[in-house]
Design a protein around this motif. Structure first.
Motif, PDB file in Angstrom:
ATOM      1  N   GLY A 269       1.374  -2.775  -3.740  1.00  0.00           N
ATOM      2  CA  GLY A 269       2.702  -2.779  -3.145  1.00  0.00           C
ATOM      3  C   GLY A 269       2.773  -3.698  -1.951  1.00  0.00           C
ATOM      4  O   GLY A 269       1.818  -3.802  -1.172  1.00  0.00           O
TER       5      GLY A 269
ATOM      6  N   THR B  13       4.466  -4.458  -6.849  1.00  0.00           N
ATOM      7  CA  THR B  13       5.754  -3.811  -6.613  1.00  0.00           C
ATOM      8  C   THR B  13       6.212  -4.166  -5.216  1.00  0.00           C
ATOM      9  O   THR B  13       5.453  -4.026  -4.261  1.00  0.00           O
TER      10      THR B  13
ATOM     11  N   LEU C  45       5.545   3.586  -1.833  1.00  0.00           N
ATOM     12  CA  LEU C  45       4.310   2.962  -1.345  1.00  0.00           C
ATOM     13  C   LEU C  45       3.131   3.926  -1.320  1.00  0.00           C
ATOM     14  O   LEU C  45       2.014   3.560  -1.664  1.00  0.00           O
TER      15      LEU C  45
END
Length: 153
Positions: free
Chosen positions: A8, A37, A45
């Protein structure tokens, strides 16, 4: 079945440090071909395998590589490289750089040439990314114009 890991990073405008950090992570055995992402949603997250440049946490054991938190003062720490604070790319490189170099070159991580390349890559590339992301001035702010010695007629 092998599960694909997810890295992330923040949404919005991307910066060189997290782009490079994601690239490096995806060259490691642990995060090979991981999905990326982009979000700032803390709930999303916290469930990801790795988080870089967002989240306010630096913890290698938990695969968290942010450098924006108050009091952050991590440096590369190898040889003479103690002057530039690390960006998220520098944090990732410090922990995974030798592995990436070894995988890309076919050398063993402990091979002397791997270490030479590890330090050279930091000096000539990664440190610049760290510096730019941390606001280190690249050029003198005021440059005096040179006067021509020839007179125009």
């Amino acid at each position: 079945a092998k599960t694909v890991k997810t890295i992330g990073t923040h949404s919005g405008t991307f910066h060189c440090d997290e782009a490079l950090g994601c690239f490096l992570l995806r060259r490691t055995k642990l995060f090979a071909n991981a999905k990326v992402t982009r979000t700032r949603d803390e709930q999303v997250l916290q469930n990801l395998d790795c988080v870089i440049d967002v989240g306010g946490v630096y913890d290698h054991g938990k695969h968290r590589y942010d450098h924006h938190q108050r009091g952050f003062s991590e440096f590369f720490g190898h040889d003479a490289y103690h002057n530039t604070k690390l960006s998220s790319a520098g944090l990732v490189y410090r922990h995974y750089g030798k592995e990436v170099i070894a995988r890309e070159t076919g050398l063993d991580e402990e091979h002397p040439d791997t270490n030479v390349l590890f330090l050279a890559m930091y000096k000539h590339f990664i440190e610049g990314v760290d510096a730019i992301d941390n606001g280190v001035e690249q050029y003198r702010a005021k440059v005096e114009a040179k006067q021509s010695k020839r007179q125009r007629t």
